[in-house]
Design an enzyme around this catalytic site. Structure first.
Site, short mmCIF file in Angstrom:
data_model
loop_
_atom_site.label_atom_id
_atom_site.label_comp_id
_atom_site.label_asym_id
_atom_site.label_seq_id
_atom_site.Cartn_x
_atom_site.Cartn_y
_atom_site.Cartn_z
N ASP A 220 -0.15 -5.86 0.10
CA ASP A 220 -1.55 -6.78 -0.25
C ASP A 220 -0.80 -7.46 -0.94
O ASP A 220 -0.01 -7.98 -1.90
CB ASP A 220 -2.01 -5.35 -1.38
N GLU B 58 8.21 -14.31 -21.96
CA GLU B 58 8.94 -15.68 -21.27
C GLU B 58 8.52 -15.62 -19.31
O GLU B 58 8.44 -14.36 -19.06
CB GLU B 58 11.13 -15.54 -21.29
N SER B 59 8.02 -16.99 -19.56
CA SER B 59 7.65 -16.63 -18.00
C SER B 59 8.32 -16.65 -16.77
O SER B 59 7.78 -15.79 -16.00
CB SER B 59 6.59 -17.73 -17.60
N CYS C 19 0.94 -1.44 -0.06
CA CYS C 19 -0.09 -0.34 0.04
C CYS C 19 1.18 1.27 0.21
O CYS C 19 2.19 1.20 0.73
CB CYS C 19 -0.89 0.24 1.22
N GLU D 41 -5.52 -0.53 -8.51
CA GLU D 41 -5.51 -0.26 -9.85
C GLU D 41 -4.56 0.17 -10.80
O GLU D 41 -4.25 -0.32 -11.90
CB GLU D 41 -6.55 1.21 -10.14
#
Length: 164
Positions: A60, A76-77, A53, A95
């Site tokens: 969070d 690439e993962s 936060c 957001e």
């Protein structure tokens, strides 16, 4: 995938990778889409996403879903994993984080379509589920993007849901 392209993926297979402590989009790497003439969706489910936060600096936690239709390049993962880890000490609202991730992936890959959904766990009795999407104007996904944007709430069942 060519050997040259494999060699350009600096994180994949590297056993000595250091985990980032600050937000770092330069961690993201791509490779060539082997099926650029076909439309198909790639989905990443990231159930251990953590950020801070920006006001209280409390952690969070949430699950991120990243869906995209690739064009020429794909993320690439392992580089995505390290990039997402770089948010662990980064302070932004849910957001903002969702939109930052989407914008970084757009800049990286120029996909045909992309969406990022955050299912953040409750803090103070409120869960936040931001959703951002983008359709590359070179392709015909604008109407799908609008439809997905306005129907995405019906896709959410519960905070523990794995349904997207």
């Amino acid at each position: 995938m060519s050997q040259r392209e494999r060699d350009s993926l600096t994180l994949l297979g590297n056993k000595q990778v250091e985990y980032p402590t600050t937000y770092d989009p330069s961690l993201l790497e791509t490779f060539q889409n082997q099926h650029p003439t076909r439309d198909y969706m790639v989905t990443f489910r990231c159930p251990e996403f953590t950020t801070l936060c920006p006001i209280t600096h409390q952690p969070d936690f949430g699950t991120l879903f990243i869906n995209y239709i690739p064009d020429q390049r794909m993320v690439e993962s392992k580089s995505l994993k390290l990039y997402l880890f770089s948010f662990r000490n980064h302070g932004d609202f849910h957001e903002d984080v969702t939109n930052i991730i989407m914008n970084d992936l757009i800049a990286l890959m120029q996909p045909r379509y992309i969406e990022v959904r955050g299912l953040f766990y409750p803090r103070g009795g409120i869960s936040i589920y931001p959703f951002a999407n983008w359709a590359n104007p070179q392709f015909s996904y604008e109407s799908m993007a609008q439809q997905r944007l306005f129907s995405q709430l019906s896709d959410i069942e519960t905070p523990a849901s794995s349904h997207v």
